[in-house]
Motif scaffolding. Structure first.
Motif, PDB file in Angstrom:
ATOM      1  N   LEU A 148     -57.506 -37.096  -7.157  1.00 17.85           N
ATOM      2  CA  LEU A 148     -58.696 -37.241  -7.992  1.00 17.85           C
ATOM      3  C   LEU A 148     -59.928 -36.659  -7.309  1.00 17.85           C
ATOM      4  CD1 LEU A 148     -58.108 -40.896  -9.271  1.00 17.85           C
ATOM      5  CD2 LEU A 148     -58.051 -38.800 -10.660  1.00 17.85           C
ATOM      6  N   THR A 149     -60.004 -36.837  -5.997  1.00 20.33           N
ATOM      7  CA  THR A 149     -61.126 -36.271  -5.246  1.00 20.33           C
ATOM      8  C   THR A 149     -61.078 -34.746  -5.277  1.00 20.33           C
ATOM      9  OG1 THR A 149     -61.205 -38.189  -3.773  1.00 20.33           O
ATOM     10  CG2 THR A 149     -62.245 -36.166  -2.991  1.00 20.33           C
ATOM     11  N   GLN A 150     -59.893 -34.196  -5.058  1.00 29.01           N
ATOM     12  CA  GLN A 150     -59.746 -32.743  -5.100  1.00 29.01           C
ATOM     13  C   GLN A 150     -60.099 -32.195  -6.477  1.00 29.01           C
ATOM     14  OE1 GLN A 150     -55.802 -31.317  -4.220  1.00 29.01           O
ATOM     15  NE2 GLN A 150     -56.451 -29.201  -4.005  1.00 29.01           N
ATOM     16  N   ASP A 151     -59.640 -32.873  -7.515  1.00 31.29           N
ATOM     17  CA  ASP A 151     -59.939 -32.455  -8.881  1.00 31.29           C
ATOM     18  C   ASP A 151     -61.434 -32.513  -9.140  1.00 31.29           C
ATOM     19  OD1 ASP A 151     -59.614 -31.623 -11.468  1.00 31.29           O
ATOM     20  OD2 ASP A 151     -58.770 -33.499 -12.224  1.00 31.29           O
ATOM     21  N   THR A 152     -62.082 -33.553  -8.627  1.00 33.74           N
ATOM     22  CA  THR A 152     -63.530 -33.686  -8.805  1.00 33.74           C
ATOM     23  C   THR A 152     -64.267 -32.512  -8.197  1.00 33.74           C
ATOM     24  OG1 THR A 152     -63.456 -36.117  -8.846  1.00 33.74           O
ATOM     25  CG2 THR A 152     -65.538 -35.094  -8.227  1.00 33.74           C
ATOM     26  N   PHE A 153     -63.914 -32.157  -6.968  1.00 37.30           N
ATOM     27  CA  PHE A 153     -64.620 -31.054  -6.306  1.00 37.30           C
ATOM     28  C   PHE A 153     -64.283 -29.701  -6.944  1.00 37.30           C
ATOM     29  CE2 PHE A 153     -65.410 -34.112  -2.872  1.00 37.30           C
ATOM     30  CZ  PHE A 153     -66.736 -33.822  -2.612  1.00 37.30           C
ATOM     31  N   LEU A 154     -63.053 -29.553  -7.424  1.00 40.55           N
ATOM     32  CA  LEU A 154     -62.725 -28.309  -8.127  1.00 40.55           C
ATOM     33  C   LEU A 154     -63.586 -28.170  -9.383  1.00 40.55           C
ATOM     34  CD1 LEU A 154     -58.821 -28.207  -7.835  1.00 40.55           C
ATOM     35  CD2 LEU A 154     -60.467 -26.675  -6.733  1.00 40.55           C
ATOM     36  N   ARG A 155     -63.747 -29.256 -10.109  1.00 42.70           N
ATOM     37  CA  ARG A 155     -64.596 -29.225 -11.299  1.00 42.70           C
ATOM     38  C   ARG A 155     -66.054 -28.952 -10.923  1.00 42.70           C
ATOM     39  NH1 ARG A 155     -62.830 -33.969 -15.591  1.00 42.70           N
ATOM     40  NH2 ARG A 155     -60.566 -33.693 -15.478  1.00 42.70           N
ATOM     41  N   ALA A 156     -66.501 -29.622  -9.846  1.00 43.59           N
ATOM     42  CA  ALA A 156     -67.893 -29.472  -9.439  1.00 43.59           C
ATOM     43  C   ALA A 156     -68.201 -28.048  -8.968  1.00 43.59           C
ATOM     44  CB  ALA A 156     -68.219 -30.465  -8.332  1.00 43.59           C
ATOM     45  N   LEU A 157     -67.334 -27.510  -8.117  1.00 38.75           N
ATOM     46  CA  LEU A 157     -67.572 -26.156  -7.610  1.00 38.75           C
ATOM     47  C   LEU A 157     -67.508 -25.129  -8.731  1.00 38.75           C
ATOM     48  CD1 LEU A 157     -65.533 -26.332  -4.269  1.00 38.75           C
ATOM     49  CD2 LEU A 157     -68.027 -26.383  -4.551  1.00 38.75           C
ATOM     50  N   GLY A 158     -66.680 -25.413  -9.739  1.00 39.86           N
ATOM     51  CA  GLY A 158     -66.621 -24.507 -10.882  1.00 39.86           C
ATOM     52  C   GLY A 158     -67.795 -24.639 -11.822  1.00 39.86           C
ATOM     53  N   THR A 207     -70.993 -38.390 -11.319  1.00 38.00           N
ATOM     54  CA  THR A 207     -70.798 -38.322 -12.767  1.00 38.00           C
ATOM     55  C   THR A 207     -69.522 -37.545 -13.087  1.00 38.00           C
ATOM     56  OG1 THR A 207     -73.193 -38.396 -13.146  1.00 38.00           O
ATOM     57  CG2 THR A 207     -71.824 -37.589 -14.952  1.00 38.00           C
ATOM     58  N   ILE A 208     -69.306 -36.450 -12.373  1.00 36.89           N
ATOM     59  CA  ILE A 208     -68.088 -35.657 -12.549  1.00 36.89           C
ATOM     60  C   ILE A 208     -66.868 -36.467 -12.104  1.00 36.89           C
ATOM     61  CG2 ILE A 208     -66.850 -33.585 -11.786  1.00 36.89           C
ATOM     62  CD1 ILE A 208     -69.554 -32.193 -11.529  1.00 36.89           C
ATOM     63  N   ALA A 209     -67.007 -37.206 -10.995  1.00 41.24           N
ATOM     64  CA  ALA A 209     -65.905 -38.032 -10.507  1.00 41.24           C
ATOM     65  C   ALA A 209     -65.531 -39.093 -11.532  1.00 41.24           C
ATOM     66  CB  ALA A 209     -66.291 -38.691  -9.180  1.00 41.24           C
ATOM     67  N   ARG A 210     -66.523 -39.694 -12.145  1.00 42.80           N
ATOM     68  CA  ARG A 210     -66.261 -40.723 -13.163  1.00 42.80           C
ATOM     69  C   ARG A 210     -65.485 -40.127 -14.333  1.00 42.80           C
ATOM     70  NH1 ARG A 210     -69.119 -42.579 -17.844  1.00 42.80           N
ATOM     71  NH2 ARG A 210     -68.818 -44.823 -18.207  1.00 42.80           N
ATOM     72  N   ARG A 211     -65.893 -38.951 -14.780  1.00 40.42           N
ATOM     73  CA  ARG A 211     -65.202 -38.288 -15.887  1.00 40.42           C
ATOM     74  C   ARG A 211     -63.782 -37.911 -15.485  1.00 40.42           C
ATOM     75  NH1 ARG A 211     -64.516 -38.714 -20.662  1.00 40.42           N
ATOM     76  NH2 ARG A 211     -66.769 -39.123 -20.742  1.00 40.42           N
ATOM     77  N   THR A 212     -63.602 -37.504 -14.235  1.00 44.55           N
ATOM     78  CA  THR A 212     -62.272 -37.144 -13.749  1.00 44.55           C
ATOM     79  C   THR A 212     -61.326 -38.345 -13.799  1.00 44.55           C
ATOM     80  OG1 THR A 212     -63.207 -35.449 -12.277  1.00 44.55           O
ATOM     81  CG2 THR A 212     -60.991 -36.242 -11.774  1.00 44.55           C
TER      82      THR A 212
END
Length: 230
Positions: free
Chosen positions: A70-80, A97-102
């Motif tokens: 989930l952390t990796q997915d959060t940062f992938l979304r954020a960096l994108g 906020t992105i982490a919560r959505r993830t």
């Protein structure tokens, strides 16, 4: 003694930097620089906020075993999505906020999949992956078990404000609700946790009474525990 939080299994907590109240400006600056293509700033941005994100998703999802993904997915979304970050809020608020959505997306996806009858309990899996020689290991397991019993909205408000130290105003942005609602959720979460702690202590001190009470019909209404000050 302050509660112990889970950290990524098999990792040295010092490997990741965690921002305090004075670190938000630096993390925001790194995020803005990373938006412009600065790779070193992007690396600092990830390191600065990695632990906060990991702790948040671990407790919000009530599944420390999935926190790394989930952390990796959060940062992938954020960096994108850095091209859309303008620094109007702190980078930490934006990232949480992105982490919560993830986490929400992950829970929805999991609920849509057939459940495995032979799936192992996540708490047992977490205990196996967590380093048992870390100080406060038992406290970390107990805290996660207590928090997992709370409704998600109260759990996320409590974790953000009481464990990660995020200001109430920023939590309101992350959770998309008024500040007063955040305060109410934290108060209710605190009261519920105290009730659970009181019940656990009573069961430990008087195991025979706990067994007898489990055989008696439940009372119509239990005694109320006022929320205690943080």
């Amino acid at each position: 003694m302050s509660p112990t939080l889970y950290t990524p299994a098999g990792s040295d907590p010092a490997r990741y930097e965690s921002t305090g109240p004075t670190g938000d400006e630096a993390a925001t600056g790194w995020a803005l620089a990373a938006r412009g293509g600065d790779l070193q700033a992007a690396d600092r941005f990830v390191r600065a906020l990695h632990l906060d994100v990991w702790r948040f998703v671990a407790h919000l999802s009530a599944d420390p075993q999935s926190a790394d993904d989930l952390t990796q997915d959060t940062f992938l979304r954020a960096l994108g999505s850095l091209h859309g970050f303008e620094g109007r809020s702190s980078a930490r608020t934006w990232l949480l906020t992105i982490a919560r959505r993830t986490v929400i997306d992950s829970l929805r996806s999991a609920s849509a999949r057939p459940r495995r009858a032979d799936g192992e309990d996540w708490q047992l899996a977490a205990e196996r992956t967590q380093q048992r020689d870390l100080p406060g290991f038992d406290e970390g397991v107990a805290l996660t078990e207590l928090l997992s019993s709370l409704p998600r909205d109260r759990r996320e408000a409590f974790v953000l404000t009481q464990l990660l130290g995020v200001p109430y105003a920023e939590v309101a942005v992350v959770c998309r609700c008024p500040v007063g609602t955040v305060r109410s959720r934290v108060s209710r979460a605190r009261a519920a946790l105290w009730e659970l702690l009181d019940a656990a202590e009573h069961a430990t001190d008087h195991p025979e009474a706990a067994g007898a009470s489990s055989r008696r019909p439940a009372p119509g209404r239990g005694r109320q525990h006022p929320a205690r000050n943080a």
